[in-house]
Design a protein around this motif. Structure first.
Motif, PDB file in Angstrom:
ATOM      1  N   ALA A  78       0.843  -1.187   0.000  1.00  0.00           N
ATOM      2  CA  ALA A  78       0.000   0.000   0.000  1.00  0.00           C
ATOM      3  C   ALA A  78       0.885   1.246   0.000  1.00  0.00           C
ATOM      4  N   ILE A  79       0.358   2.320  -0.546  1.00  0.00           N
ATOM      5  CA  ILE A  79       0.989   3.626  -0.458  1.00  0.00           C
ATOM      6  C   ILE A  79       0.322   4.338   0.708  1.00  0.00           C
ATOM      7  N   THR A  80       1.140   4.848   1.640  1.00  0.00           N
ATOM      8  CA  THR A  80       0.602   5.533   2.811  1.00  0.00           C
ATOM      9  C   THR A  80       1.136   6.958   2.882  1.00  0.00           C
ATOM     10  N   PHE A  81       0.402   7.794   3.583  1.00  0.00           N
ATOM     11  CA  PHE A  81       0.791   9.177   3.832  1.00  0.00           C
ATOM     12  C   PHE A  81       0.967   9.310   5.338  1.00  0.00           C
ATOM     13  N   ASP A  82       2.204   9.584   5.765  1.00  0.00           N
ATOM     14  CA  ASP A  82       2.503   9.673   7.186  1.00  0.00           C
ATOM     15  C   ASP A  82       3.420  10.867   7.431  1.00  0.00           C
ATOM     16  N   PRO A  83       2.848  12.057   7.664  1.00  0.00           N
ATOM     17  CA  PRO A  83       3.681  13.245   7.870  1.00  0.00           C
ATOM     18  C   PRO A  83       4.510  13.111   9.139  1.00  0.00           C
ATOM     19  N   GLN A  84       5.773  13.495   9.058  1.00  0.00           N
ATOM     20  CA  GLN A  84       6.693  13.366  10.179  1.00  0.00           C
ATOM     21  C   GLN A  84       7.016  14.741  10.768  1.00  0.00           C
ATOM     22  N   MET A  85       7.228  14.769  12.072  1.00  0.00           N
ATOM     23  CA  MET A  85       7.622  16.006  12.736  1.00  0.00           C
ATOM     24  C   MET A  85       8.915  16.527  12.114  1.00  0.00           C
ATOM     25  N   GLN A  86       8.981  17.843  11.923  1.00  0.00           N
ATOM     26  CA  GLN A  86      10.130  18.569  11.372  1.00  0.00           C
ATOM     27  C   GLN A  86      10.322  18.347   9.872  1.00  0.00           C
ATOM     28  N   GLU A  87       9.455  17.597   9.238  1.00  0.00           N
ATOM     29  CA  GLU A  87       9.548  17.370   7.797  1.00  0.00           C
ATOM     30  C   GLU A  87       9.181  18.650   7.058  1.00  0.00           C
ATOM     31  N   VAL A  88       9.927  18.956   6.010  1.00  0.00           N
ATOM     32  CA  VAL A  88       9.623  20.111   5.166  1.00  0.00           C
ATOM     33  C   VAL A  88       8.699  19.631   4.056  1.00  0.00           C
ATOM     34  N   ILE A  89       7.606  20.362   3.864  1.00  0.00           N
ATOM     35  CA  ILE A  89       6.601  19.970   2.873  1.00  0.00           C
ATOM     36  C   ILE A  89       6.356  21.119   1.898  1.00  0.00           C
ATOM     37  N   ASP A  90       5.919  20.786   0.708  1.00  0.00           N
ATOM     38  CA  ASP A  90       5.420  21.762  -0.256  1.00  0.00           C
ATOM     39  C   ASP A  90       3.939  21.493  -0.398  1.00  0.00           C
ATOM     40  N   GLY A  91       3.147  22.547  -0.359  1.00  0.00           N
ATOM     41  CA  GLY A  91       1.706  22.388  -0.484  1.00  0.00           C
ATOM     42  C   GLY A  91       1.090  23.626  -1.101  1.00  0.00           C
ATOM     43  N   GLU A  92      -0.222  23.578  -1.223  1.00  0.00           N
ATOM     44  CA  GLU A  92      -0.968  24.690  -1.809  1.00  0.00           C
ATOM     45  C   GLU A  92      -1.985  25.199  -0.796  1.00  0.00           C
ATOM     46  N   VAL A  93      -2.078  26.516  -0.688  1.00  0.00           N
ATOM     47  CA  VAL A  93      -3.054  27.123   0.207  1.00  0.00           C
ATOM     48  C   VAL A  93      -4.450  26.800  -0.326  1.00  0.00           C
ATOM     49  N   VAL A  94      -5.277  26.174   0.530  1.00  0.00           N
ATOM     50  CA  VAL A  94      -6.626  25.790   0.113  1.00  0.00           C
ATOM     51  C   VAL A  94      -7.700  26.653   0.754  1.00  0.00           C
ATOM     52  N   GLU A  95      -7.335  27.358   1.843  1.00  0.00           N
ATOM     53  CA  GLU A  95      -8.308  28.226   2.503  1.00  0.00           C
ATOM     54  C   GLU A  95      -7.559  29.258   3.338  1.00  0.00           C
ATOM     55  N   ILE A  96      -8.074  30.486   3.329  1.00  0.00           N
ATOM     56  CA  ILE A  96      -7.537  31.571   4.160  1.00  0.00           C
ATOM     57  C   ILE A  96      -8.614  31.929   5.180  1.00  0.00           C
ATOM     58  N   VAL A  97      -8.204  32.019   6.438  1.00  0.00           N
ATOM     59  CA  VAL A  97      -9.099  32.432   7.519  1.00  0.00           C
ATOM     60  C   VAL A  97      -8.385  33.518   8.324  1.00  0.00           C
ATOM     61  N   SER A  98      -9.087  34.149   9.237  1.00  0.00           N
ATOM     62  CA  SER A  98      -8.505  35.271   9.978  1.00  0.00           C
ATOM     63  C   SER A  98      -7.267  34.869  10.780  1.00  0.00           C
ATOM     64  N   PHE A  99      -7.174  33.611  11.180  1.00  0.00           N
ATOM     65  CA  PHE A  99      -6.052  33.187  12.009  1.00  0.00           C
ATOM     66  C   PHE A  99      -4.951  32.463  11.242  1.00  0.00           C
TER      67      PHE A  99
END
Length: 191
Positions: A78-99
């Motif tokens: 299987a292919i899994t997604f497991d984000p690790q602490m301190q990992e550098v990621i590239d992503g796309e902003v999907v929503e902007i909120v006041s905070f």
């Protein structure tokens, strides 16, 4: 973040499918059962890719509503997604909120809190759906590509949508891709 792992699980084959217990059929049953599920040990299962072995079937007596089903232990990749602490990621902003900004980093979104985006004060522009700096005129909006580091992680197996990933972009080499490009160009022009 993404890994290929070998797993073993038990799959229920209902009576009407017992005539064709094949790798393809077991793969489809595993996909229906597991894809999108979260497991604390391996992360989120994105895709079942290949079935290697199907064990002998067992009938479990007394399973109300499952009469006639046979249970097989399957060994699969299987292919899994497991984000690790301190990992550098590239992503796309999907929503902007006041905070802050929610950043798509795979099957879940991470939060880039407004305090973790820039040292400058960023005002929330609700109408324009962006965060904007008055000092440098930099903006961050939906669709912008960002590079960030994972700094907090709380995974909820029962309710994957309640899982939380905290991000920061305040370190060198992190931030909106456009800002990083401008910094590189300014540094090259200053040489």
């Amino acid at each position: 973040m993404y890994k290929r792992v070998r797993l073993t699980d038990t799959i229920e084959v209902p009576p009407h499918l017992l005539a064709d217990v094949s790798s393809t059929m077991v793969k489809h049953l595993l996909q229906d059962k597991l894809e999108g599920r979260l497991d604390e040990e391996v992360g989120s299962i994105v895709s079942v890719t290949e079935v290697h072995d199907i064990g002998d079937g067992r009938v479990l007596p007394g399973r109300r509503g499952h009469e006639g089903s046979v249970y097989y232990e399957a060994d699969f990749d299987a292919i899994t997604f497991d984000p690790q602490m301190q990992e550098v990621i590239d992503g796309e902003v999907v929503e902007i909120v006041s905070f802050g900004a929610f950043v798509g980093i795979g099957p879940i979104d991470g939060l880039l809190h407004v305090s973790q985006i820039s040292d400058e004060y960023l005002a929330y522009d609700e109408e324009g759906q962006m965060l904007a700096s008055r000092e440098s005129n930099q903006t961050l909006g939906v669709g912008d590509a960002v590079r960030a580091r994972i700094v907090t992680k709380s995974i909820d197996e029962r309710n994957p949508r309640d899982s939380k990933i905290g991000l920061t972009a305040k370190q060198v080499g992190l931030g909106k891709h456009g800002w990083l490009r401008e910094e590189r160009e300014a540094a090259a022009a200053g040489e």
